[in-house]
Scaffold this motif. Structure first.
Motif, mmCIF file in Angstrom:
data_model
loop_
_atom_site.group_PDB
_atom_site.id
_atom_site.type_symbol
_atom_site.label_atom_id
_atom_site.label_comp_id
_atom_site.label_asym_id
_atom_site.label_seq_id
_atom_site.Cartn_x
_atom_site.Cartn_y
_atom_site.Cartn_z
ATOM 1 N N PRO A 77 0.571 -1.081 -0.039
ATOM 2 C CA PRO A 77 0.146 -0.268 -0.672
ATOM 3 C C PRO A 77 0.569 1.329 -0.289
ATOM 4 O O PRO A 77 0.120 1.999 -0.703
ATOM 5 N N TRP A 261 -4.413 0.992 -1.665
ATOM 6 C CA TRP A 261 -3.356 2.149 -1.448
ATOM 7 C C TRP A 261 -3.365 2.690 -0.049
ATOM 8 O O TRP A 261 -3.345 3.257 0.672
ATOM 9 N N THR A 263 -4.382 2.866 4.221
ATOM 10 C CA THR A 263 -2.748 2.099 4.289
ATOM 11 C C THR A 263 -3.305 2.735 5.837
ATOM 12 O O THR A 263 -2.999 3.928 6.033
#
Length: 304
Positions: A77, A261, A263
């Protein structure tokens, strides 16, 4: 044939049936075959490039498209965040060439990123950026590269694609040119072949970030049938060997509720750059395609 398939998947009313689109995440899909690689890489390199350990990568071949290789999202991520920001903030800068250059949208010293997101003076410019060329700049009129129309390839992008090449045993690959495509949700990419490079035997690396694309790949002629694949964020497609000169395109972009992506990494989530990039990528797709231009051992395009 390719044209018919492109028209079908591009349609909005009625929308296309997606049941025949190849999905590598489905283990029962008989059109994909898992392959294994023997090469390993160091933890330091993986961390620097934003990649997971190679042992955890899922790598496939498409049964009906020989020599097309598919790596299912090998990025962490944090790695996705890093490369999305790179594409938006760094690769849209000079000396790279942008489609908006021809329209005089930016004054000397201005960047697309700062103009759209920092100064708030030209919001219309946000959706006008469609591509940037790096390294040897592709000439859209002549379809040729020239020695006097190039800039330095970003070292990090060279490292990333050279790493993919090494893992897949394309040992002589050298990243010398790239096109970054910026897709809005209504964007398409018409069917075409990539044949401008001197050395067509080298593989072409295509890396996707953001919203999901339907990727269509056919044969050597527009009249040949085509296969459709889902390309999700982080996925990498390598067109090598007999697949290198096949017709391909993107007839549709789809919204994806999954956001790998995203996180809890505090450093990136609290950065202003990522907040800007995240708002952009929520309604867009970015594709990095990287290729070798010269033959092995060839130093220049100039013929003496």
């Amino acid at each position: 044939m390719f044209r018919d398939a492109f028209k079908y998947y591009k349609a909005r009313k009625p929308p296309p049936d997606l049941r025949d689109v190849i999905d590598v995440t489905k283990t029962d899909d008989q059109l994909v075959r898992r392959i294994h690689v023997e090469r390993k890489s160091g933890d330091d390199l993986n961390e620097r490039l934003g990649l997971r350990d190679v042992k955890s990568w899922n790598i496939y071949k498409i049964v009906d498209v020989p020599d097309l290789i598919f790596i299912e999202n090998p990025f962490t991520p944090k790695g996705q965040q890093h490369w999305i920001i790179k594409c938006l903030k760094e690769y849209s800068k000079k000396p790279n060439i942008l489609n908006i250059d021809a329209h005089g949208c930016l004054n000397d010293g201005q960047t697309w990123w700062d103009t759209c997101f920092r100064s708030n003076t030209n919001n219309d410019l946000l959706s006008k950026l469609r591509w940037a060329t790096l390294g040897y700049h592709h000439n859209w009129d002549t379809k040729h590269y020239t020695e006097d129309f190039k800039s330095e390839m970003p070292a990090d992008l060279k490292d990333l694609t050279n790493h993919f090449a090494s893992i897949l045993e394309f040992d002589d690959f050298h990243a010398e040119a790239a096109i970054v495509n910026y897709y809005r949700m209504n964007s398409t990419l018409a069917g075409h072949t990539d044949h401008s490079e001197v050395f067509l035997e080298a593989p072409l690396f295509s890396i996707s970030f953001g919203q999901t694309a339907i990727f269509l790949i056919g044969g050597l002629k527009q009249e040949d049938p085509a296969k459709a694949l889902f390309l999700r964020t982080g996925d990498v497609v390598i067109m090598s060997g007999t697949s290198r000169l096949r017709y391909h395109g993107v007839p549709k972009i789809l919204s994806d509720k999954l956001m790998p992506w995203d996180t809890m990494d505090e450093h990136l989530l609290n950065s202003e750059d990522w907040r800007i990039a995240e708002s952009y990528i929520a309604e867009a797709r970015i594709n990095l395609n990287v290729r070798q231009v010269l033959k092995p051992g060839q130093k220049t395009l100039i013929k003496y």
